[in-house]
Design an enzyme around this catalytic site. Sequence first.
Site, PDB file in Angstrom:
ATOM      1  N   TYR A 156     -22.355  61.499 -79.398  1.00 53.40           N
ATOM      2  CA  TYR A 156     -21.283  60.565 -79.714  1.00 53.40           C
ATOM      3  C   TYR A 156     -19.926  61.251 -79.506  1.00 53.40           C
ATOM      4  O   TYR A 156     -19.431  61.980 -80.363  1.00 53.40           O
ATOM      5  CB  TYR A 156     -21.389  60.065 -81.156  1.00 53.40           C
ATOM      6  CG  TYR A 156     -22.738  59.503 -81.533  1.00 53.40           C
ATOM      7  CD1 TYR A 156     -23.648  59.056 -80.573  1.00 53.40           C
ATOM      8  CD2 TYR A 156     -23.132  59.420 -82.868  1.00 53.40           C
ATOM      9  CE1 TYR A 156     -24.888  58.542 -80.922  1.00 53.40           C
ATOM     10  CE2 TYR A 156     -24.369  58.904 -83.229  1.00 53.40           C
ATOM     11  CZ  TYR A 156     -25.248  58.474 -82.256  1.00 53.40           C
ATOM     12  OH  TYR A 156     -26.471  57.971 -82.616  1.00 53.40           O
ATOM     13  N   PRO A 160     -30.129  48.218 -86.389  1.00 54.50           N
ATOM     14  CA  PRO A 160     -30.943  47.531 -87.401  1.00 54.50           C
ATOM     15  C   PRO A 160     -30.704  46.037 -87.519  1.00 54.50           C
ATOM     16  O   PRO A 160     -31.505  45.343 -88.140  1.00 54.50           O
ATOM     17  CB  PRO A 160     -30.556  48.253 -88.700  1.00 54.50           C
ATOM     18  CG  PRO A 160     -29.155  48.716 -88.457  1.00 54.50           C
ATOM     19  CD  PRO A 160     -29.129  49.103 -87.003  1.00 54.50           C
TER      20      PRO A 160
END
Length: 278
Positions: free
Chosen positions: A56, A203
């Site tokens: 990231y 999710p």
Amino acid sequence: MAAGSFRIGGDLEVGRIGFGAMRLPTEPEGDRKGAVGVLRRAVELGVTLIDTAHLYGAGANEELVAEALHPYPEGVVVTTKVGVVRSSPGAEWRYEATPASLRKQVEEGLRRLRVERIELLQLHRIDPDTPLADQLGALGELRDEGKIGRIGLSEVTAAELAEARGIVDIASVQNQYNVLDRGHEPVLEACEAAGIAFLPWRPVAWGKAGEREEIAAVAGELGVTATQVALAWLLARSPVVVPIPGTASLGHLEENVGTGGVRLSAGQRRRLDGLAGA
């Protein structure tokens, strides 16, 4: 009402709703002040598991987490991932988990996070060009040296998890999984059987949950959002599941954390269970 907690590796206690830092801006033109504020607010709301990775922003996300939270409040766990690198800015990312590279990546992670020990270090991807025993053996040595506390995996199959467990203790698995995408059901089942933390990324299917009629219907019945229904389903799916929803919005952060108070009825769970493969 809180969502409860889970002990990763049997001893590292975290709340069952974590925070994925991937979506926070780290570029110079990004809202860095806002990103720092979101991280600090997450901890204020009781989030104790913060997930980041070398991938990231080539370490910039790790530096952002440290800027926002160091010195880390008691009970806050920052997990990071290694095994995906690039040779220079702008170059292509590639899998690289040779023992020497992993050691270098862990040392860099320790420096960026400003810690002497990473409590949970996950292998971002298995390097197909390096024997798994060499990859996990190197992480095992770093654990024995006290530089990492526990070892996890990401995006693995049930067979790969089983092979890995024959080499070192595995404390967590981070695979894509949500109410609409259950391709890693066998991995979750293996984690549950072994008491391994399962950290689903993506999710809530990045907004698609709200487009499904059944999810929207359950949300209406409970007076909550579709995102909260999707997260509540994950929490109810298995006690080893620790979702790590990410956001750059304070409002969405509070919505996600508020899922801890959402309870699905048995009938609502069955309806949502029926979405598998639909």
